[in-house]
Scaffold this active site. Structure first.
Site, PDB file in Angstrom:
ATOM      1  N   TYR A 141       0.857  -1.270   0.305  1.00 31.79           N
ATOM      2  CA  TYR A 141       0.063   0.488   0.066  1.00 31.79           C
ATOM      3  C   TYR A 141       0.764   1.082  -0.285  1.00 31.79           C
ATOM      4  O   TYR A 141       0.828   2.226  -0.572  1.00 31.79           O
ATOM      5  CB  TYR A 141      -0.296  -0.439   1.113  1.00 31.79           C
ATOM      6  CG  TYR A 141      -1.659   0.545   1.488  1.00 31.79           C
ATOM      7  CD1 TYR A 141      -2.781   1.157   0.614  1.00 31.79           C
ATOM      8  CD2 TYR A 141      -1.739   2.121   2.269  1.00 31.79           C
ATOM      9  CE1 TYR A 141      -3.630   2.291   0.724  1.00 31.79           C
ATOM     10  CE2 TYR A 141      -2.789   3.225   1.925  1.00 31.79           C
ATOM     11  CZ  TYR A 141      -3.534   3.300   1.376  1.00 31.79           C
ATOM     12  OH  TYR A 141      -4.883   4.271   1.503  1.00 31.79           O
ATOM     13  N   GLU A 191       3.911   1.481  -0.878  1.00 30.09           N
ATOM     14  CA  GLU A 191       5.196   2.009  -1.971  1.00 30.09           C
ATOM     15  C   GLU A 191       4.038   1.906  -2.955  1.00 30.09           C
ATOM     16  O   GLU A 191       5.071   2.750  -4.085  1.00 30.09           O
ATOM     17  CB  GLU A 191       6.540   0.683  -1.968  1.00 30.09           C
ATOM     18  CG  GLU A 191       7.216   0.463  -0.298  1.00 30.09           C
ATOM     19  CD  GLU A 191       7.973   1.756  -0.694  1.00 30.09           C
ATOM     20  OE1 GLU A 191       8.060   2.913  -1.860  1.00 30.09           O
ATOM     21  OE2 GLU A 191       9.274   1.654  -0.291  1.00 30.09           O
ATOM     22  N   SER A 242     -14.478   1.988  12.520  1.00 31.94           N
ATOM     23  CA  SER A 242     -15.342   1.734  12.865  1.00 31.94           C
ATOM     24  C   SER A 242     -15.638   0.714  13.478  1.00 31.94           C
ATOM     25  O   SER A 242     -16.411  -0.189  14.669  1.00 31.94           O
ATOM     26  CB  SER A 242     -15.528   0.687  11.150  1.00 31.94           C
ATOM     27  OG  SER A 242     -14.313   0.393  10.907  1.00 31.94           O
TER      28      SER A 242
HETATM   29  P1  NAD Z   1     -12.490   2.386   0.281  1.00 32.53           P
HETATM   30  O1  NAD Z   1     -12.477   0.795   0.049  1.00 32.53           O
HETATM   31  O2  NAD Z   1     -13.808   1.951   1.499  1.00 32.53           O
HETATM   32  O3  NAD Z   1     -13.209   2.174  -0.988  1.00 32.53           O
HETATM   33  C1  NAD Z   1     -11.788   1.796  -1.987  1.00 32.53           C
HETATM   34  C2  NAD Z   1     -12.847   1.929  -3.454  1.00 32.53           C
HETATM   35  O4  NAD Z   1     -11.981   1.392  -4.192  1.00 32.53           O
HETATM   36  C3  NAD Z   1     -14.055   0.553  -2.933  1.00 32.53           C
HETATM   37  O5  NAD Z   1     -15.389   0.501  -3.508  1.00 32.53           O
HETATM   38  C4  NAD Z   1     -13.670  -0.537  -4.139  1.00 32.53           C
HETATM   39  O6  NAD Z   1     -14.197  -1.045  -4.384  1.00 32.53           O
HETATM   40  C5  NAD Z   1     -12.821   0.623  -5.246  1.00 32.53           C
HETATM   41  N1  NAD Z   1     -11.344  -0.764  -5.883  1.00 32.53           N
HETATM   42  C6  NAD Z   1     -10.604  -0.863  -5.352  1.00 32.53           C
HETATM   43  N2  NAD Z   1      -9.404  -1.936  -6.069  1.00 32.53           N
HETATM   44  C7  NAD Z   1     -10.860  -1.525  -7.506  1.00 32.53           C
HETATM   45  C8  NAD Z   1     -10.032  -1.939  -8.399  1.00 32.53           C
HETATM   46  N3  NAD Z   1      -8.718  -2.882  -9.134  1.00 32.53           N
HETATM   47  N4  NAD Z   1     -11.144  -0.734  -9.518  1.00 32.53           N
HETATM   48  C9  NAD Z   1     -11.947  -0.690  -9.268  1.00 32.53           C
HETATM   49  N5  NAD Z   1     -11.985  -0.322  -7.886  1.00 32.53           N
HETATM   50  C10 NAD Z   1     -11.356  -0.613  -7.137  1.00 32.53           C
HETATM   51  O7  NAD Z   1     -11.401   3.128   1.030  1.00 32.53           O
HETATM   52  P2  NAD Z   1     -11.759   4.880   1.014  1.00 32.53           P
HETATM   53  O8  NAD Z   1     -11.730   4.810   2.826  1.00 32.53           O
HETATM   54  O9  NAD Z   1     -13.100   5.352   0.538  1.00 32.53           O
HETATM   55  O10 NAD Z   1     -10.287   4.961   0.616  1.00 32.53           O
HETATM   56  C11 NAD Z   1     -11.015   5.674  -1.164  1.00 32.53           C
HETATM   57  C12 NAD Z   1      -9.779   6.427  -1.458  1.00 32.53           C
HETATM   58  O11 NAD Z   1      -9.101   6.945  -0.771  1.00 32.53           O
HETATM   59  C13 NAD Z   1      -8.189   5.081  -1.386  1.00 32.53           C
HETATM   60  O12 NAD Z   1      -7.624   5.188  -2.596  1.00 32.53           O
HETATM   61  C14 NAD Z   1      -7.533   5.603  -0.445  1.00 32.53           C
HETATM   62  O13 NAD Z   1      -6.084   5.049  -0.200  1.00 32.53           O
HETATM   63  C15 NAD Z   1      -7.347   6.416  -0.168  1.00 32.53           C
HETATM   64  N6  NAD Z   1      -7.584   7.488   1.614  1.00 32.53           N
HETATM   65  C16 NAD Z   1      -8.264   6.906   2.280  1.00 32.53           C
HETATM   66  C17 NAD Z   1      -7.742   7.392   3.473  1.00 32.53           C
HETATM   67  C18 NAD Z   1      -9.460   7.190   4.731  1.00 32.53           C
HETATM   68  O14 NAD Z   1      -8.344   7.317   5.952  1.00 32.53           O
HETATM   69  N7  NAD Z   1     -10.492   7.058   4.314  1.00 32.53           N
HETATM   70  C19 NAD Z   1      -6.686   7.824   4.273  1.00 32.53           C
HETATM   71  C20 NAD Z   1      -5.994   7.474   3.193  1.00 32.53           C
HETATM   72  C21 NAD Z   1      -5.689   7.546   1.701  1.00 32.53           C
END
Ligand code: NAD
Ligand code: UDP
Length: 311
Positions: free
Chosen positions: A144, A146, A188
């Site tokens: 994640y 990297e 959560s």
């Molecule tokens: P989440 O897991 O709820 O959402 C990620 C979404 O991406 C999901 O709907 C999943 O089905 C989809 N997905 C995963 N791999 C995929 C692929 N190969 N093709 C198409 N869809 C794909 O997580 P989130 O918290 O909503 O995070 C969203 C983004 O924000 C991510 O990129 C995450 O790295 C980034 N982020 C979130 C946080 C946080 O605290 N929530 C912090 C830092 C970064």
């Protein structure tokens, strides 16, 4: 009215962003492979004539005419991104490559949802954007951390080589309604455990810290970032600088849910960062005075209400 593509649009953050951009009057293409997201997160948007849902994996190229791309597709919770680490790397890197290719072809602006994980287990505190981080390249979190670092590199290379208009934000721990109750993240987990009267699982001694941002504040920062002038590429931190230990978070959740749950201590996963807190001065300067005004208690109350309604 713009045509906006949101990858990972059926996930926790993506679903809130879809809602916001539809409310702002845009056409939204929500793309997801449902790895960690769910259609139930966006059911309520299906009736909207400006909303389009596409099942697609961003590891494969995707073609559409769009004005803006928000690239959020990637599992974000450690248990999910570690369950298939090779796929996580592929999603981060090939996904970024495919979306940058699309941005190049269509001349779309593209925003990358990067992460505070690029700082690893930081030995500079709080973290500023010019800190290069302390990341283990071969540990269980590396797929994640990297992957997201490589994606940032690719964004800047497309920007320098092909003049693609990029926007990178580094998101610090964000929580709120529509988090998946089983996704293993701390907010959560603690709320669900407290509501079910189960033991609250503290990993390690609970003195590690995180700074928690409420989802609405992040969505506002994302939209403002996309609308910044062309010279603003980021990376820009977005998070709430109020810092808490996991013990303090557990205590707060118990208090707000009036739960009788007890704390239990479990082994700390390897490479778990000891402390994390964003320096948000750049965000305040570049995002028109943006400020994360939802404090932990009021954000937790809304999140607890959501989990009460679904479990
Ligand atoms: P989440 O897991 O709820 O959402 C990620 C979404 O991406 C999901 O709907 C999943 O089905 C989809 N997905 C995963 N791999 C995929 C692929 N190969 N093709 C198409 N869809 C794909 O997580 P989130 O918290 O909503 O995070 C969203 C983004 O924000 C991510 O990129 C995450 O790295 C980034 N982020 C979130 C946080 C946080 O605290 N929530 C912090 C830092 C970064
Ligand atoms: N954590 C915990 N109990 C849990 C889940 C997580 O004590 O049930 C800890 C975890 O070890 C980490 C912090 O809470 O120190 C935040 O974990 P999360 O997975 O939410 O996010 P990240 O580690 O990616 O910041």
């Amino acid at each position: 009215m713009k045509r906006v593509l949101i990858t990972g649009g059926a996930g926790f953050l993506g679903s809130h962003l879809c809602e916001r951009l539809l409310n702002d009057g845009h056409e939204v293409l929500c793309l997801d492979n449902y790895f960690t997201g769910a259609k139930s997160n966006i059911y309520h948007l299906l009736e909207n004539k400006n909303f389009e849902l596409i099942r697609h994996d961003i590891v494969e190229p995707f073609y559409a005419e769009v004005d803006e791309i928000y690239n959020l597709a990637c599992p974000a919770s450690p248990i999910h991104y570690q369950s298939n680490p090779i796929k996580t790397m592929k999603t981060s890197f090939y996904g970024a490559m495919n979306m940058l290719g699309l941005a190049k072809r269509t001349n779309a602006k593209i925003l990358q949802a990067s992460t505070s994980e690029v700082y690893g287990d930081p030995n500079v505190h709080p973290q500023k954007e010019n800190y290069w981080g302390n990341v283990n390249p071969i540990g269980i979190r590396s797929c994640y951390d990297e992957g997201k670092r490589a994606a940032e590199t690719l964004f800047f290379d497309f920007h320098r080589q092909n003049q693609v208009r990029i926007k990178i934000i580094r998101i610090f721990n964000t929580y709120g309604p529509r988090m998946n109750p089983e996704d293993g993240r701390v907010v959560s987990n603690f709320i669900v455990q407290a509501l079910r009267g189960e033991d609250i699982t503290i990993y390690g001694d609970g003195t590690q810290t995180r700074s928690f941002q409420y989802v609405d504040n992040l969505v506002e920062a994302m939209v403002r970032m996309m609308n910044t002038s062309e010279d603003v590429t980021g990376p820009i931190n977005t998070g709430n600088p109020d810092e808490f230990t996991m013990l303090e978070l557990a205590q707060k959740v118990i208090e707000l849910t009036e739960s009788k749950s007890k704390l239990i201590f479990m082994p700390l996963p390897s490479d778990d960062p000891q402390q994390r807190k964003p320096d948000i001065s750049l965000a305040k300067e570049k995002l028109e005075g943006w400020y994360p005004d939802v404090n932990l208690e009021s954000g937790l109350i809304k999140t607890i209400d959501y989990f009460k309604s679904i479990i």
